[in-house]
Design a protein around this motif. Structure first.
Motif, PDB file in Angstrom:
ATOM      1  N   SER A 400       0.833  -1.206   0.000  1.00 34.44           N
ATOM      2  CA  SER A 400       0.000   0.000   0.000  1.00 34.44           C
ATOM      3  C   SER A 400       0.870   1.259   0.000  1.00 34.44           C
ATOM      4  N   ILE A 401       1.726   1.368  -1.012  1.00 32.71           N
ATOM      5  CA  ILE A 401       2.651   2.502  -1.118  1.00 32.71           C
ATOM      6  C   ILE A 401       1.966   3.631  -1.879  1.00 32.71           C
ATOM      7  N   LEU A 409      12.271   6.228  -1.776  1.00 39.59           N
ATOM      8  CA  LEU A 409      12.097   5.351  -0.618  1.00 39.59           C
ATOM      9  C   LEU A 409      13.218   4.325  -0.562  1.00 39.59           C
ATOM     10  N   ARG A 410      13.748   4.121   0.636  1.00 42.29           N
ATOM     11  CA  ARG A 410      14.737   3.073   0.832  1.00 42.29           C
ATOM     12  C   ARG A 410      14.023   1.722   0.919  1.00 42.29           C
ATOM     13  N   ALA A 411      14.739   0.661   0.629  1.00 39.85           N
ATOM     14  CA  ALA A 411      14.166  -0.672   0.777  1.00 39.85           C
ATOM     15  C   ALA A 411      13.768  -0.924   2.226  1.00 39.85           C
ATOM     16  N   LEU A 412      14.525  -0.340   3.163  1.00 39.49           N
ATOM     17  CA  LEU A 412      14.193  -0.487   4.576  1.00 39.49           C
ATOM     18  C   LEU A 412      12.841   0.147   4.885  1.00 39.49           C
ATOM     19  N   ASP A 413      12.528   1.281   4.232  1.00 43.92           N
ATOM     20  CA  ASP A 413      11.228   1.934   4.427  1.00 43.92           C
ATOM     21  C   ASP A 413      10.103   1.072   3.863  1.00 43.92           C
ATOM     22  N   VAL A 414      10.343   0.460   2.706  1.00 47.54           N
ATOM     23  CA  VAL A 414       9.329  -0.376   2.068  1.00 47.54           C
ATOM     24  C   VAL A 414       9.047  -1.617   2.915  1.00 47.54           C
ATOM     25  N   LEU A 415      10.083  -2.131   3.579  1.00 47.83           N
ATOM     26  CA  LEU A 415       9.933  -3.317   4.410  1.00 47.83           C
ATOM     27  C   LEU A 415       9.013  -3.065   5.603  1.00 47.83           C
ATOM     28  N   LYS A 416       8.791  -1.804   5.952  1.00 49.83           N
ATOM     29  CA  LYS A 416       7.909  -1.473   7.080  1.00 49.83           C
ATOM     30  C   LYS A 416       6.442  -1.732   6.765  1.00 49.83           C
TER      31      LYS A 416
END
Length: 555
Positions: A400-401, A409-416
Motif C-alpha cells: 500500500s505505497i 524510498l529506501r528498501a528499509l522503508d518499504v519493508l515497514k
C-alpha cells in the motif's frame, strides 16, 4: 510454530563453600579426600535447576540438593511456559544458555503467540508442555489442539453461594492480582463470562488442564461447577484445585546480584523472593547461579539493568521496591519494551554472558555473532537501495505505497509496510537481497528492525525532551487517579499516586512508568503551566486597557 529458545521447582538458596584442605584419617589405607564444591544449590525447582546448570557452565563444581530426585523439572502448576512478559524472560534465559526454553522445545505439544494484534515487542511466546516429556526431555512430532469454553451464570451462583467456605477471598492473604482464582474473578467482574482454555497435559495422557479455572472451593463443589460448563458436562475431576500460601523474605534485603546483604555468599532465587511463576523463578535462578560462580572466582557480579532486559526489570523491582503480592512479570513493567523484544535477546545478553560470566557456550556465541553481523549488513544494504515510490509500487503491487511521494524510498522503508516481507523484497530486487531471505530467522528479524526503526528514533528524541526538562516540578496537588486530559494507564496512575514524585526526572525513574507516560505527563504539565501563565497575564492586560481609556477621556 515458534521456538521459546532464541528447569525445575521454584525456591532455591545458594551457598558458596570456600575450598577447605582435605581431611586426613588414621588407618592403614590411603587417606580419603573430602569432596568439596564451589557452589551448593538447595532446591531442585525451576530456580534451582537453572542455577545449578549456570554455575556448572561457568566452571564451578556444583552440588544440587533436593528432597526428591523425581520432582526435578516438575511443573507443579499449569503445564505451560511463556506468555505475555513471561515469554520475554524465557528468551533472555535462553540467550544466557539456560535450560528451560531448550527443554520446552523438546517437550511442547502446542505452541502459540499471544498478543499478535500488537507489535512484535509485546508478543507473548507460549508453549503448552507435556509434563512427563518435560522431565524426560523427549521430542514430540505433533501439536495437540487446545479448545476454548466459558463459565456461565450457574458457575457464578455456585461461587457466590459458597464464599463462606473459601478463606482465600476473605482478604486474609494477598493473592496474585494478575492470576486470580475463579472466585476472585466472579467478585471483581460480576455478570461476565470468563474464558476457560482446555489444555492437554501430554501426548499420551487423557488429562485436560482447565486454564483459567483456578479454584479453592471444597472438592465436591469444584466438581459440581465443572460439570456446569459447556463441553465439560461429563468430565471427571482427577485432582481438585487448591490454594497455596507461602512465606517469603523481603527481597529488598538482597543485592542486584541476588546475594543477601546480611549473609555473604548466600543467594536467594524463586518464590523465596516473593515471585510466582516458572519463568520468574528460572530467570532469578540463572542469575543467582552465575553470580555465585563469579563470587567464588572473586569476579565482579553480573547485573542486568532495566534498559538491558526483563530480567533486569524483575530483579530491580524486587530489590528496590519489594512486593506486597506474588510478583508476576508483564510487559507493562518495562519502560523500554520497544527495544527489549523477544527477537533481540541474544544481541542484548548473549555477548555479555559469554565475555563477562562465561555461562554461554562457544557454539551459541558464534551463532549470535553471525546473526548480529548479518543483521547489521542486511540493514546497511536495505538502507542503500533507493527507488521512487512509483517504481516500488510497480515492483511490489500488493504494497500500500502511496505513489504521490516525491522523495525516494529506501528498501528499509518499504519493508515497514505490513504487506511486505524479505521474500517479496528479494523477489523485487534479487541482487543483493536474495541471500537475506534464505534464513527465516534473519528475514523475520530484519522485518522487525525495519518496523521499529522510526519508533525507536522517535522514542530517543522524546527521552531527550524528558532529560531537558528533568528538573520541571510537578504540582503537589495533582490527583493522578482522577486526572483528565492526559493519557495514563491505571497502573501508571497508581504508581504516581503512591510515589508522589516531585519532578519529571523522579517520575521517569519509577519502575513501570513508561517513557510514553512520562512524555504525556510532561506535555500536560507544561501546557497547564503555559495556560495558567496566560490567564495570570490577562487581568493585567485588561487593567492596562482600562487605564488607557481613562487617560484618553481626560485628554
Amino acid at each position: 510454530m515458534f521456538s521459546l529458545r532464541g528447569c525445575g521447582r521454584r525456591v532455591a538458596a545458594f551457598l558458596i563453600k570456600q575450598h577447605l584442605p582435605s581431611a586426613g584419617f588414621s588407618g592403614d589405607g590411603a587417606a580419603p579426600r573430602t569432596p568439596h564444591f564451589d557452589v551448593v544449590v538447595i532446591g531442585g525447582g525451576h530456580a534451582g535447576t537453572e542455577a545449578a546448570a549456570a554455575a556448572a557452565r561457568c566452571g564451578s563444581r556444583t552440588l544440587l540438593l533436593t528432597h526428591r530426585v523425581d520432582t526435578i523439572g516438575q511443573m507443579s502448576c499449569n503445564p505451560s511456559f511463556g506468555g505475555i512478559g513471561k515469554g520475554h524472560l524465557m528468551r533472555e534465559v535462553d540467550a544466557l544458555d539456560g535450560l528451560c526454553s531448550r527443554i520446552c522445545d523438546q517437550s511442547g505439544v502446542h505452541y502459540k503467540v499471544l498478543n499478535r494484534r500488537k507489535g512484535p515487542a509485546v508478543w507473548g511466546l507460549r508453549a503448552q508442555i507435556d509434563r512427563n516429556l518435560y522431565k524426560q526431555n523427549m521430542q514430540p512430532e505433533d501439536q495437540l489442539p487446545c479448545h476454548l469454553t466459558h463459565t456461565n451464570p450457574r458457575v457464578d451462583e455456585i461461587v457466590l453461594e459458597n464464599l463462606h467456605l473459601n478463606c482465600h477471598v476473605k482478604e486474609t492473604t494477598r493473592g496474585p492480582r494478575y492470576c486470580p482464582s475463579i472466585e476472585s474473578k466472579v467478585l471483581r467482574f460480576p455478570n461476565r463470562l470468563h474464558q476457560v482454555w482446555l489444555e492437554p497435559e501430554g501426548m499420551d495422557s487423557d488429562l485436560i488442564y482447565p486454564q483459567g479455572l483456578s479454584v479453592t472451593l471444597p472438592a465436591e463443589l469444584q466438581e459440581k461447577m465443572i460439570t456446569c460448563i459447556r463441553g465439560l458436562e461429563k468430565a471427571k475431576m482427577i485432582q481438585p484445585g487448591y490454594g497455596v500460601q507461602y512465606d517469603y523474605l523481603d527481597p529488598r534485603q538482597i543485592t542486584p546480584s541476588l546475594e543477601t546483604h546480611l549473609v555473604q555468599r548466600l543467594f536467594f532465587a524463586g518464590q523465596i523472593n516473593g515471585t510466582t511463576g516458572y519463568e520468574e523463578a528460572a530467570a532469578q535462578g540463572i542469575m543467582a547461579g552465575i553470580n555465585a560462580s563469579l563470587r567464588v572466582r572473586c569476579k565482579p557480579p553480573f547485573v542486568i539493568s532495566r534498559t538491558e532486559g526483563y530480567i533486569g526489570v524483575l530483579i530491580d523491582d524486587l530489590t528496590t521496591l519489594g512486593t506486597n503480592e506474588p510478583y508476576r512479570m508483564f510487559t507493562s513493567r518495562a519502560e523500554f519494551r520497544l527495544s527489549l523484544r523477544p527477537d533481540n535477546a541474544d544481541n542484548r545478553l548473549t555477548f555479555r554472558g559469554y565475555k563477562e560470566a562465561g555461562c554461554v557456550s562457544q557454539q551459541r556465541y558464534e551463532r549470535a555473532s553471525w546473526m548480529k553481523s548479518s543483521l547489521e549488513e542486511g540493514i546497511s544494504v536495505l538502507k542503500s537501495i533507493e527507488f521512487s515510490s512509483s517504481k516500488w509500487k510497480n515492483l511490489i503491487p500488493e504494497a500500500s505505497i502511496s505513489i504521490g511521494k516525491s522523495v525516494p524510498l529506501r528498501a528499509l522503508d518499504v519493508l515497514k509496510y505490513e504487506e511486505v516481507d524479505m521474500k517479496s523484497l528479494a523477489k523485487a530486487v534479487p541482487e543483493p537481497l536474495k541471500k537475506y531471505s534464505k534464513c527465516r530467522e534473519l528475514a523475520e528479524r530484519l522485518k522487525i528492525e525495519a518496523t521499529y526503526e522510526a519508533v525507536l528514533f522517535h522514542q530517543q528524541q522524546e527521552m531527550k525532551e524528558v532529560q531537558r526538562d528533568e528538573a520541571l516540578r510537578l504540582p503537589e496537588d495533582l490527583d493522578y487517579l482522577t486526572l483528565r486530559d492526559v493519557s495514563l494507564s491505571y497502573e501508571v496512575r497508581e504508581k504516581l499516586h503512591f510515589s508522589r514524585p516531585q519532578t519529571i526526572g523522579a517520575a521517569s525513574r519509577i519502575p513501570g512508568v513508561t517513557p510514553a507516560a512520562i512524555i504525556n505527563l510532561l506535555r500536560f504539565v507544561k501546557t497547564t503551566q503555559q495556560r495558567q501563565a496566560a490567564m495570570n497575564r490577562s487581568p493585567q492586560t485588561d487593567q492596562h486597557l482600562c487605564d488607557t481609556d481613562k487617560l484618553e477621556r481626560q485628554l
